[in-house]
Design an enzyme around this catalytic site. Structure first.
Site, PDB file in Angstrom:
ATOM      1  N   HIS A  23       0.907  -1.231   0.077  1.00 20.40           N
ATOM      2  CA  HIS A  23       0.018  -0.065  -0.104  1.00 20.40           C
ATOM      3  C   HIS A  23       0.759   1.346   0.143  1.00 20.40           C
ATOM      4  O   HIS A  23       0.332   2.449  -0.139  1.00 20.40           O
ATOM      5  CB  HIS A  23      -0.937  -0.085   1.212  1.00 20.40           C
ATOM      6  CG  HIS A  23      -1.884  -1.013   1.300  1.00 20.40           C
ATOM      7  ND1 HIS A  23      -2.844  -1.307   0.110  1.00 20.40           N
ATOM      8  CD2 HIS A  23      -1.999  -2.122   2.119  1.00 20.40           C
ATOM      9  CE1 HIS A  23      -3.377  -2.393   0.541  1.00 20.40           C
ATOM     10  NE2 HIS A  23      -3.234  -2.851   1.648  1.00 20.40           N
TER      11      HIS A  23
ATOM     12  N   ASP B 267      -2.310 -10.628  -2.457  1.00 18.59           N
ATOM     13  CA  ASP B 267      -3.040  -9.974  -1.025  1.00 18.59           C
ATOM     14  C   ASP B 267      -4.480  -9.599  -1.193  1.00 18.59           C
ATOM     15  O   ASP B 267      -4.856  -9.520  -2.585  1.00 18.59           O
ATOM     16  CB  ASP B 267      -2.289  -8.852  -0.598  1.00 18.59           C
ATOM     17  CG  ASP B 267      -2.728  -8.356   0.898  1.00 18.59           C
ATOM     18  OD1 ASP B 267      -1.949  -8.582   1.771  1.00 18.59           O
ATOM     19  OD2 ASP B 267      -3.797  -7.709   0.880  1.00 18.59           O
TER      20      ASP B 267
ATOM     21  N   HIS C 280      -6.211  -7.243  -0.595  1.00 14.48           N
ATOM     22  CA  HIS C 280      -6.435  -5.799  -0.769  1.00 14.48           C
ATOM     23  C   HIS C 280      -5.554  -5.468  -2.126  1.00 14.48           C
ATOM     24  O   HIS C 280      -4.709  -5.980  -2.402  1.00 14.48           O
ATOM     25  CB  HIS C 280      -5.904  -4.997   0.237  1.00 14.48           C
ATOM     26  CG  HIS C 280      -6.564  -5.273   1.565  1.00 14.48           C
ATOM     27  ND1 HIS C 280      -5.968  -6.080   2.507  1.00 14.48           N
ATOM     28  CD2 HIS C 280      -7.831  -4.988   2.223  1.00 14.48           C
ATOM     29  CE1 HIS C 280      -6.647  -6.236   3.560  1.00 14.48           C
ATOM     30  NE2 HIS C 280      -7.914  -5.634   3.433  1.00 14.48           N
TER      31      HIS C 280
ATOM     32  N   ASP D 215      -4.702 -12.875   3.610  1.00 14.57           N
ATOM     33  CA  ASP D 215      -5.936 -12.434   4.351  1.00 14.57           C
ATOM     34  C   ASP D 215      -7.153 -12.676   3.355  1.00 14.57           C
ATOM     35  O   ASP D 215      -7.975 -12.422   3.429  1.00 14.57           O
ATOM     36  CB  ASP D 215      -5.806 -10.765   4.473  1.00 14.57           C
ATOM     37  CG  ASP D 215      -4.881  -9.862   3.442  1.00 14.57           C
ATOM     38  OD1 ASP D 215      -4.512 -10.618   2.468  1.00 14.57           O
ATOM     39  OD2 ASP D 215      -4.602  -8.740   3.544  1.00 14.57           O
TER      40      ASP D 215
ATOM     41  N   TYR E  12      -3.842 -12.155   8.568  1.00 15.96           N
ATOM     42  CA  TYR E  12      -3.964 -11.754   9.986  1.00 15.96           C
ATOM     43  C   TYR E  12      -4.488 -12.839  10.862  1.00 15.96           C
ATOM     44  O   TYR E  12      -4.756 -12.661  12.196  1.00 15.96           O
ATOM     45  CB  TYR E  12      -4.992 -10.363  10.474  1.00 15.96           C
ATOM     46  CG  TYR E  12      -4.292  -9.098   9.219  1.00 15.96           C
ATOM     47  CD1 TYR E  12      -3.046  -8.642   9.475  1.00 15.96           C
ATOM     48  CD2 TYR E  12      -4.667  -9.068   7.901  1.00 15.96           C
ATOM     49  CE1 TYR E  12      -2.576  -7.944   8.665  1.00 15.96           C
ATOM     50  CE2 TYR E  12      -4.149  -8.135   6.956  1.00 15.96           C
ATOM     51  CZ  TYR E  12      -2.868  -7.460   7.494  1.00 15.96           C
ATOM     52  OH  TYR E  12      -2.533  -6.446   6.644  1.00 15.96           O
TER      53      TYR E  12
HETATM   54  C1  SP5 Z   1      -1.057  -5.115   4.038  1.00 16.91           C
HETATM   55  C2  SP5 Z   1      -2.531  -5.273   4.262  1.00 16.91           C
HETATM   56  O1  SP5 Z   1      -3.110  -6.378   3.963  1.00 16.91           O
HETATM   57  N1  SP5 Z   1      -3.131  -4.140   4.822  1.00 16.91           N
HETATM   58  C3  SP5 Z   1      -4.550  -3.807   5.034  1.00 16.91           C
HETATM   59  C4  SP5 Z   1      -4.855  -2.954   5.390  1.00 16.91           C
HETATM   60  C5  SP5 Z   1      -6.501  -2.978   5.703  1.00 16.91           C
HETATM   61  N2  SP5 Z   1      -6.821  -2.022   6.920  1.00 16.91           N
HETATM   62  C6  SP5 Z   1      -8.245  -1.921   7.234  1.00 16.91           C
HETATM   63  C7  SP5 Z   1      -8.593  -1.789   8.315  1.00 16.91           C
HETATM   64  C8  SP5 Z   1      -9.911  -1.618   8.523  1.00 16.91           C
HETATM   65  C9  SP5 Z   1     -10.139  -2.176  10.089  1.00 16.91           C
HETATM   66  N3  SP5 Z   1     -11.516  -2.802  10.174  1.00 16.91           N
HETATM   67  C10 SP5 Z   1     -12.045  -2.724  11.300  1.00 16.91           C
HETATM   68  C11 SP5 Z   1     -13.294  -3.389  11.383  1.00 16.91           C
HETATM   69  C12 SP5 Z   1     -14.025  -3.248  12.672  1.00 16.91           C
HETATM   70  N4  SP5 Z   1     -15.577  -3.586  12.618  1.00 16.91           N
HETATM   71 ZN    ZN Z   2      -3.953  -6.953   2.681  1.00 16.82          ZN
END
Ligand code: SP5
Ligand code: ZN
Length: 319
Positions: free
Chosen positions: A139, A173, A175, A262, A301
């Protein structure tokens, strides 16, 4: 079993406790235990070739990231006296998930060193290398941190390998790798191909649509395969085969894989339905390219399952 697995302990000092989600502090998903779990499981499975990262000059990073951005992260990290303090800067940041702590610069710099150590092994003739990069990178853009990423490990490694041949990046990934895509968007010597969740519903929202294909000289050298939330193995498999057939046509000398776990069915922030043994199928499909392959750890994760997924990818890749 003699696949080099590259590791640095510097990541342990970057350990954010929380991220800010719509104004609320929630536990941070990008935990230091992720990499420790992968390493521990691979040792148990009998992998033997663990390699410590070597230190590479910062000039490899300045080719990808703005100097002022690199210095900002260095100065902010080093200025923090309290190891528990988490700074959420706004300038150079795209979200509230990516704090700077005292150990962040060193961890991010050494995460790039892990990637470059793997790249140099591949360049010298190793068929497969696996960089246990943390923090992740895809990212991170030239002057933007976000999505738990600071420096773009895969981009720096791909740029290094591009001095020696044609490079394809396969980003699996969950994302979209907005940083990697943007970094190579105008280049024809590095082909970026990504499978990820539909960006209208999940992070990073800003990119990853199928009409983004590159500009200028880079036209046609970016390819996105957005997939709906809830995608299961059958659809994923067909799309992966399509993505890989495009890479085959590009005929790369090196393959860099942005490897996120993920996409796993029990991932706490993902939303695809891939089972653990399916990662062997993914590895096997990648192996048909018969191209020296550098795996770069990105997200994933579900901490206690990460080692298993890593093992299955390596198994599929080396069959
Ligand atoms: C490297 C990578 O996989 N980065 C991913 C970053 C995505 N972050 C999103 C965070 C959103 C938090 N979600 C919280 C849900 C609460 N209900
Ligand atoms: Zn990711």
């Amino acid at each position: 079993m003699d696949i080099p697995i590259i590791y640095s302990p510097a990541h342990l000092r970057h350990s954010p406790q929380f991220e800010i989600f719509e104004g609320e502090k929630i536990p941070h998903a990008e935990k230091k235990e992720r990499i420790e779990e992968i390493k521990k499981t691979l040792i148990q499975k009998g992998y033997k070739t663990f390699v410590s990262s070597k230190s590479f000059p910062i000039t490899h990073i300045t080719k990808i990231h703005q100097k002022s951005y690199i210095e900002f992260i260095r100065q902010k990290s080093n200025s923090l006296k309290d190891v528990n303090f988490e700074l959420y800067p706004s300038y150079y940041s795209m979200d509230t998930y990516t704090p700077i702590l005292r150990g962040t610069f060193d961890a991010a710099k050494q995460s790039v060193d892990v990637a470059l150590t793997g790249a140099s092994l591949i360049q010298k003739g190793k068929k497969i290398a696996y960089g246990l990069c943390r923090p992740p990178g895809h990212h991170a853009d030239s002057n933007i941190m976000g999505g738990y990423c600071y420096f773009n490990n895969a981009a720096v490694a791909a740029d290094y390998l591009s001095l020696h041949g044609r490079v394809a990046i396969l980003d699996i990934d969950f994302h979209h790798g907005n940083g990697t895509q943007h970094i190579f968007y105008e280049r024809s010597d590095v082909f970026y191909v990504s499978l990820h969740v539909d960006p209208t519903v999940k992070f990073p929202y800003i990119s990853g649509f199928s009409d983004e294909t590159g500009i200028g000289k880079g036209k046609g050298f970016t390819k996105n395969f957005p997939l709906p939330l809830g995608t299961a193995e059958n659809t994923y498999y067909k799309t992966l085969k399509k993505a890989i057939s495009h890479i085959k046509k590009f005929n790369p000398d090196y393959l860099v894989v942005s490897l996120g776990f993920d996409t796993f069915e029990n991932d706490p922030i993902g939303g695809f339905k891939l089972s653990i043994p399916f990662y062997r199928t993914i590895g096997k499909e990648m192996s048909y390219l018969n191209t020296p392959t550098l795996l770069i750890q990105e997200g994933g994760y579900a901490v206690s399952s990460l080692g298993e997924m890593a093992h299955f990818i390596l198994k599929g890749l080396s069959l």
